[in-house]
Design an enzyme around this catalytic site. Structure first.
Site, PDB file in Angstrom:
ATOM      1  N   GLU A 146      44.133  23.915  39.870  1.00 40.03           N
ATOM      2  CA  GLU A 146      45.408  24.558  39.496  1.00 40.03           C
ATOM      3  C   GLU A 146      46.633  23.914  40.129  1.00 40.03           C
ATOM      4  O   GLU A 146      47.464  24.592  40.730  1.00 40.03           O
ATOM      5  CB  GLU A 146      45.340  26.053  39.831  1.00 40.03           C
ATOM      6  CG  GLU A 146      44.205  26.749  39.114  1.00 40.03           C
ATOM      7  CD  GLU A 146      44.001  28.205  39.565  1.00 40.03           C
ATOM      8  OE1 GLU A 146      44.824  28.728  40.324  1.00 40.03           O
ATOM      9  OE2 GLU A 146      43.000  28.804  39.133  1.00 40.03           O
ATOM     10  N   ASN A 187      40.417  20.921  37.761  1.00 35.24           N
ATOM     11  CA  ASN A 187      40.141  22.218  37.131  1.00 35.24           C
ATOM     12  C   ASN A 187      41.436  23.024  36.993  1.00 35.24           C
ATOM     13  O   ASN A 187      42.215  23.114  37.944  1.00 35.24           O
ATOM     14  CB  ASN A 187      39.156  22.981  38.052  1.00 35.24           C
ATOM     15  CG  ASN A 187      38.529  24.182  37.409  1.00 35.24           C
ATOM     16  OD1 ASN A 187      38.019  24.087  36.287  1.00 35.24           O
ATOM     17  ND2 ASN A 187      38.536  25.318  38.091  1.00 35.24           N
ATOM     18  N   HIS A 223      39.870  31.675  31.046  1.00 31.92           N
ATOM     19  CA  HIS A 223      40.029  33.120  31.260  1.00 31.92           C
ATOM     20  C   HIS A 223      40.948  33.602  30.150  1.00 31.92           C
ATOM     21  O   HIS A 223      42.154  33.340  30.182  1.00 31.92           O
ATOM     22  CB  HIS A 223      40.685  33.401  32.615  1.00 31.92           C
ATOM     23  CG  HIS A 223      39.881  32.957  33.785  1.00 31.92           C
ATOM     24  ND1 HIS A 223      38.687  33.561  34.128  1.00 31.92           N
ATOM     25  CD2 HIS A 223      40.088  31.976  34.713  1.00 31.92           C
ATOM     26  CE1 HIS A 223      38.204  32.968  35.225  1.00 31.92           C
ATOM     27  NE2 HIS A 223      39.021  32.010  35.585  1.00 31.92           N
ATOM     28  N   GLU A 250      35.069  28.558  33.859  1.00 31.81           N
ATOM     29  CA  GLU A 250      35.211  29.924  34.390  1.00 31.81           C
ATOM     30  C   GLU A 250      35.389  30.937  33.250  1.00 31.81           C
ATOM     31  O   GLU A 250      36.278  31.788  33.293  1.00 31.81           O
ATOM     32  CB  GLU A 250      36.430  30.003  35.325  1.00 31.81           C
ATOM     33  CG  GLU A 250      36.404  29.026  36.471  1.00 31.81           C
ATOM     34  CD  GLU A 250      37.589  29.170  37.431  1.00 31.81           C
ATOM     35  OE1 GLU A 250      38.293  30.202  37.371  1.00 31.81           O
ATOM     36  OE2 GLU A 250      37.798  28.256  38.234  1.00 31.81           O
ATOM     37  N   ASP A 252      35.648  33.877  30.798  1.00 31.87           N
ATOM     38  CA  ASP A 252      35.498  35.319  30.563  1.00 31.87           C
ATOM     39  C   ASP A 252      36.509  35.765  29.523  1.00 31.87           C
ATOM     40  O   ASP A 252      37.512  35.097  29.292  1.00 31.87           O
ATOM     41  CB  ASP A 252      35.560  36.168  31.844  1.00 31.87           C
ATOM     42  CG  ASP A 252      36.749  35.883  32.728  1.00 31.87           C
ATOM     43  OD1 ASP A 252      37.824  35.536  32.205  1.00 31.87           O
ATOM     44  OD2 ASP A 252      36.613  36.026  33.963  1.00 31.87           O
TER      45      ASP A 252
HETATM   46  O1  G3I Z   1      36.419  38.455  51.741  1.00 38.75           O
HETATM   47  C1  G3I Z   1      37.325  39.567  51.720  1.00 38.75           C
HETATM   48  C2  G3I Z   1      36.687  40.761  52.371  1.00 38.75           C
HETATM   49  O2  G3I Z   1      36.478  40.474  53.729  1.00 38.75           O
HETATM   50  C3  G3I Z   1      37.614  41.961  52.194  1.00 38.75           C
HETATM   51  O3  G3I Z   1      36.985  43.102  52.697  1.00 38.75           O
HETATM   52  C4  G3I Z   1      37.934  42.189  50.726  1.00 38.75           C
HETATM   53  C5  G3I Z   1      38.944  43.328  50.517  1.00 38.75           C
HETATM   54  O4  G3I Z   1      39.635  43.162  49.305  1.00 38.75           O
HETATM   55  O5  G3I Z   1      38.511  41.021  50.223  1.00 38.75           O
HETATM   56  C6  G3I Z   1      37.626  39.908  50.282  1.00 38.75           C
HETATM   57  O6  G3I Z   1      38.244  38.801  49.726  1.00 38.75           O
HETATM   58  C7  G3I Z   1      38.378  38.810  48.320  1.00 38.75           C
HETATM   59  C8  G3I Z   1      37.641  37.612  47.769  1.00 38.75           C
HETATM   60  O7  G3I Z   1      37.844  37.530  46.388  1.00 38.75           O
HETATM   61  C9  G3I Z   1      36.142  37.639  48.044  1.00 38.75           C
HETATM   62  O8  G3I Z   1      35.559  38.745  47.420  1.00 38.75           O
HETATM   63  C10 G3I Z   1      39.847  38.750  47.967  1.00 38.75           C
HETATM   64  O9  G3I Z   1      40.495  39.948  48.366  1.00 38.75           O
HETATM   65  C11 G3I Z   1      40.008  38.539  46.493  1.00 38.75           C
HETATM   66  O10 G3I Z   1      41.395  38.298  46.221  1.00 38.75           O
HETATM   67  C12 G3I Z   1      39.193  37.349  46.050  1.00 38.75           C
HETATM   68  O11 G3I Z   1      39.391  37.192  44.681  1.00 38.75           O
HETATM   69  C13 G3I Z   1      38.906  35.982  44.110  1.00 38.75           C
HETATM   70  C14 G3I Z   1      40.070  35.159  43.615  1.00 38.75           C
HETATM   71  O12 G3I Z   1      39.583  34.000  42.947  1.00 38.75           O
HETATM   72  C15 G3I Z   1      40.933  34.799  44.816  1.00 38.75           C
HETATM   73  O13 G3I Z   1      41.661  33.882  44.805  1.00 38.75           O
HETATM   74  C16 G3I Z   1      37.988  36.341  42.968  1.00 38.75           C
HETATM   75  O14 G3I Z   1      36.815  36.970  43.490  1.00 38.75           O
HETATM   76  C17 G3I Z   1      37.595  35.085  42.191  1.00 38.75           C
HETATM   77  O15 G3I Z   1      36.912  35.447  41.022  1.00 38.75           O
HETATM   78  C18 G3I Z   1      38.837  34.309  41.795  1.00 38.75           C
HETATM   79  O16 G3I Z   1      38.442  33.156  41.141  1.00 38.75           O
HETATM   80  C19 G3I Z   1      39.480  32.310  40.644  1.00 38.75           C
HETATM   81  C20 G3I Z   1      38.987  30.891  40.749  1.00 38.75           C
HETATM   82  O17 G3I Z   1      38.608  30.610  42.076  1.00 38.75           O
HETATM   83  C21 G3I Z   1      40.040  29.907  40.271  1.00 38.75           C
HETATM   84  N1  G3I Z   1      40.482  30.247  38.930  1.00 38.75           N
HETATM   85  C22 G3I Z   1      40.928  31.616  38.730  1.00 38.75           C
HETATM   86  C23 G3I Z   1      39.839  32.602  39.174  1.00 38.75           C
HETATM   87  C24 G3I Z   1      40.260  34.025  38.921  1.00 38.75           C
HETATM   88  O18 G3I Z   1      41.361  34.363  39.708  1.00 38.75           O
END
Ligand code: G3I
Length: 330
Positions: A146, A187, A223, A250, A252
């Site tokens: 990105e 990506n 997405h 990715e 969905d």
């Molecule tokens: O690890 C912490 C945990 O300790 C805490 O308790 C919890 C509370 O919210 O948060 C956890 O972190 C989260 C993390 O996912 C792991 O589960 C973050 O808040 C959450 O923001 C994070 O979201 C991810 C997101 O990327 C973050 O940038 C999504 O799961 C993931 O699906 C998403 O994936 C991205 C790709 O990497 C790049 N392209 C877009 C895609 C969708 O946004």
């Protein structure tokens, strides 16, 4: 069925993998994968479904800087190792996601005392340490994620501000040095159909190719909503004419809660998979999350809780059946 599982972002009921024909092995040489979360692999239904239905995985978060490199001198590989070991034990391919991104970076990276030269050294060491840890086990990496903004300009990230636009080429060169056998991918999202963003990604990867930067493929995240992506296959094809592979990394398809949308969603999935199959150099497809209970979509799009191929109880949806049909050539 009623046993409760901890460690999956709260407690929930144990689930059972669906007894359906798999997607793995259906796409004639292309991989069919799914994004996986280490903390859910303890759910036997989830783990069984991932291993039975797919032949590739992407760790959804576990290889991002904040998780894998939380302190300057501390790497935390256990969660990603768990996914990689799981996948390899089942003969699945692993995509590494991601070496350079502006999101999910650890606070220490923002230390103003890191000069540009120091930051480049830190980036190089990160790429070397992470890729070498997984060398021979992770076959391809989203090296840069990105880097293009939605208006087609360079995304104004920490990396751009602190290193300058050369951070992209540097990252690819470091990655190639770290593991010459790995496939290296740029990506991004929103570049699936022709338009401003796609043109900007095209210009970026064309420039990288011209400069002799080691890049093998472009990942199109995909997405999307159920609206058709017009010109998807022909847009993918123009990237392949640069001598690059393409992948859908990715996928969905979000649909609003409440609406009767299963058929529309199935059609959208069918079209997306069809676009990849229509392009000889589209090497594979990864779905972003196995099921609705483990999807990022409702967190980012409140009111859209059903973007995945399986529902929250791991029952397959019409979208799954449609994807399988189109993969089988139907
Ligand atoms: O690890 C912490 C945990 O300790 C805490 O308790 C919890 C509370 O919210 O948060 C956890 O972190 C989260 C993390 O996912 C792991 O589960 C973050 O808040 C959450 O923001 C994070 O979201 C991810 C997101 O990327 C973050 O940038 C999504 O799961 C993931 O699906 C998403 O994936 C991205 C790709 O990497 C790049 N392209 C877009 C895609 C969708 O946004």
């Amino acid at each position: 069925m009623l046993a409760l599982l901890a460690g999956c972002g709260g407690q929930r009921e144990e689930r059972t993998a669906p007894d359906v024909p798999p997607l793995r092995g259906t796409a004639a040489g292309r991989f069919v994968g799914v994004a996986v979360r280490a903390d859910v692999l303890g759910d036997a239904g989830y783990a069984t479904a991932v291993g039975r239905l797919f032949d590739a995985v992407t760790p959804e978060n576990e290889l991002k800087w904040a998780l894998v490199h939380p302190k300057p001198n501390r790497y935390a590989f256990a969660a990603a190792d768990r996914i990689v070991d799981f996948a390899r034990a089942r003969g699945m391919r692993v995509r590494g996601h991601t070496l350079v991104w502006h999101d999910q970076t650890p606070p220490w990276l923002g230390d103003p005392r890191l000069t540009r030269a120091r930051l480049i050294a830190v980036l190089r060491r990160h790429i070397f340490t992470v890729m070498r840890h997984f060398r021979g086990r992770i076959s391809e990496w989203d090296v840069v994620n990105e880097a293009v903004a939605d208006d087609g300009g360079p995304r104004r990230t920490f990396w751009l501000e602190r290193i300058g636009p050369s951070y992209i080429a540097l990252a690819f060169r470091f990655a190639h040095e770290a593991d010459p056998s790995a496939r290296l991918v740029y990506n991004d999202y929103g570049a699936e159909g022709p338009g401003l963003k796609s043109d900007a990604v095209y210009a970026l990867v064309s420039a990288l190719k011209r400069q002799g930067v080691p890049i093998d493929a472009v990942g199109f995240q995909t997405h999307v909503s159920t609206a058709p992506v017009e010109g998807f296959a022909s847009n993918l094809r123009r990237f392949t004419r640069l001598g690059l592979d393409v992948e859908l990394t990715e996928v969905d398809v979000r649909v609003p809660d409440g609406a009767e949308a299963a058929a529309r969603q199935a059609l959208a999935y069918r079209r997306i998979v069809g676009a990849c199959l229509a392009v000889a150099r589209c090497r594979g497809i990864v779905f972003w999350g196995l099921d609705d209970a483990d999807s990022w979509v409702p967190h980012a799009y409140p009111g859209y809780g059903r973007a995945a191929l399986l529902d929250a109880d791991l029952r397959v949806k019409p979208a799954y059946t449609a994807v399988r049909q189109v993969l089988m050539g139907g």
